[in-house]
Design a protein around this motif. Structure first.
Motif, PDB file in Angstrom:
ATOM      1  N   HIS A  90     -13.704  -1.211   4.387  1.00 39.19           N
ATOM      2  CA  HIS A  90     -12.259  -1.081   4.197  1.00 39.19           C
ATOM      3  C   HIS A  90     -11.623  -0.408   5.408  1.00 39.19           C
ATOM      4  O   HIS A  90     -12.157   0.555   5.941  1.00 39.19           O
ATOM      5  N   ASP A 112      -6.529   4.509   6.362  1.00 41.25           N
ATOM      6  CA  ASP A 112      -5.345   5.142   6.942  1.00 41.25           C
ATOM      7  C   ASP A 112      -5.780   6.263   7.875  1.00 41.25           C
ATOM      8  O   ASP A 112      -6.746   6.987   7.596  1.00 41.25           O
ATOM      9  N   GLU A 125       0.246 -11.709  -0.816  1.00 39.51           N
ATOM     10  CA  GLU A 125       0.267 -10.808  -1.970  1.00 39.51           C
ATOM     11  C   GLU A 125       0.013 -11.580  -3.265  1.00 39.51           C
ATOM     12  O   GLU A 125      -0.577 -11.059  -4.211  1.00 39.51           O
ATOM     13  N   HIS A 159       0.826  -1.213   0.000  1.00 39.42           N
ATOM     14  CA  HIS A 159       0.000   0.000   0.000  1.00 39.42           C
ATOM     15  C   HIS A 159       0.861   1.263   0.000  1.00 39.42           C
ATOM     16  O   HIS A 159       0.581   2.222  -0.717  1.00 39.42           O
ATOM     17  N   ARG A 216       2.220   1.872  -3.414  1.00 41.15           N
ATOM     18  CA  ARG A 216       1.172   2.351  -4.340  1.00 41.15           C
ATOM     19  C   ARG A 216       0.903   3.840  -4.116  1.00 41.15           C
ATOM     20  O   ARG A 216       0.729   4.606  -5.069  1.00 41.15           O
ATOM     21  N   GLU A 217       0.865   4.250  -2.855  1.00 41.67           N
ATOM     22  CA  GLU A 217       0.650   5.672  -2.534  1.00 41.67           C
ATOM     23  C   GLU A 217       1.840   6.517  -3.012  1.00 41.67           C
ATOM     24  O   GLU A 217       1.669   7.604  -3.545  1.00 41.67           O
TER      25      GLU A 217
END
Length: 319
Positions: free
Chosen positions: A155, A158, A251, A112, A115-116
């Motif tokens: 979900h 953050d 993953e 994650h 990806r950010e």
């Protein structure tokens, strides 16, 4: 019957003095007389915060046995809720009120966070990430990037330390303890991983408070569901060559889902999982267990898992 169909997906036991039953994404928690919790690790598979329609043989046993073993290996550093393991899929411990945050800690720019970062962000959960990093690079120091604890089907989100304190999700005094415990556990987890020629890349910890007000570690720890591992051998060579890292985590399931058009977004349906695919995932989880634990996996009896678990728990509670 194929082993792909010998799984435990759902439980509805009625134990003596049972007060309630909470069903999480993977675990089901029975409250016994407001004193003990009986946690059953099912074979449910969750990815992108969505529970898949089919279970993975032995997955619950694998997660439970890794988690309970890792708790015993860290109890000198951080107190935990665990008191017994009466069945391969079951952990029993003290009743705790869980904190509504997951303490995510990252030693590397992966998953994650990567990806950010790729999307141009240089801050995650209020924590700055250095410029000039590439995917799977090591952070100068591990960073804590908490997430709010989602109910099933929602979900996790953050959240920054500042927002947690401002919203009163956790008091500042308690949050300082959670941070301290998180760093200690990650350090020990990294040392254990190194002994297995692995790198503990990132992981999450959950904590709760006992009736007496003691903060303890709960739920799973250092499992392939809650953690990402890289193979240590060849890590730097792969980084230098801009190659993907060899990793031990779920993953591989996420990647398979992405390739089949599913990322847990609204309107998306999980792809069909064949018996052959289910069995291949089970074999992969067994491989993960053996690598993380450094020992052979001993399969539990799956002829009638529901009855096996019920009998073992009843026997324990009576004793």
């Amino acid at each position: 019957m194929s082993v792909a169909n010998k799984t435990i997906i759902d439980t509805n036991f009625e134990f003596p003095k049972q007060k309630s039953l909470y069903k999480g994404k993977v675990r089901e928690v029975y409250n016994i007389n407001d004193e003990q919790l009986v946690m059953v690790a099912t074979d449910r598979l969750s990815a992108f915060d969505v529970v898949m329609p089919r279970g993975i043989p032995y997955k619950g046993q694998i997660l439970n046995q890794i988690a309970t073993s890792m708790m015993k290996a860290t109890e000198d550093l951080v107190p935990n809720w665990l008191t017994a393991t009466p069945d391969p899929n079951v952990a029993v411990g003290h009743l705790c009120a869980p904190f509504k945050v997951e303490m995510v800690i990252r030693g590397y720019l992966s998953g994650h966070a990567a990806r950010e970062y790729k999307a141009g962000k240089r801050e995650l959960c209020g924590v700055k990430m250095p410029n000039g990093m590439k995917e799977n690079d090591k952070f100068p120091d591990p960073i804590i990037t908490p997430a709010t604890k989602a109910e099933m089907g929602d979900h996790d989100e953050d959240i920054s330390r500042e927002a947690i304190l401002k919203r009163g999700i956790v008091s500042e005094k308690d949050y300082s303890v959670l941070e301290e415990y998180t760093r200690k556990l990650f350090q020990r987890g990294s040392e254990i991983a190194a002994m297995r020629d692995l790198i503990l890349v990132d992981t999450k910890y959950e904590f709760g408070k006992t009736k007496s007000g003691k903060i303890v570690l709960i739920d799973e720890i250092h499992t392939p569901d809650s953690s990402r591992y890289f193979y240590k051998d060849g890590y730097q060579k792969r980084q230098n060559a801009n190659e993907a890292q060899k990793q031990l985590s779920k993953e591989f399931v996420r990647q398979w889902l992405i390739e089949n058009g599913f990322q847990g977004k609204a309107g998306q349906t999980p792809p069909e999982m064949s018996d052959a695919y289910i069995e291949s995932v089970s074999e992969r989880y067994i491989e993960l267990y053996e690598k993380i634990m450094g020992q052979a996996f001993v399969k539990g009896d799956v002829a009638d898992i529901q009855n096996r678990i019920e009998m073992n728990v009843l026997k324990y509670l009576k004793s």
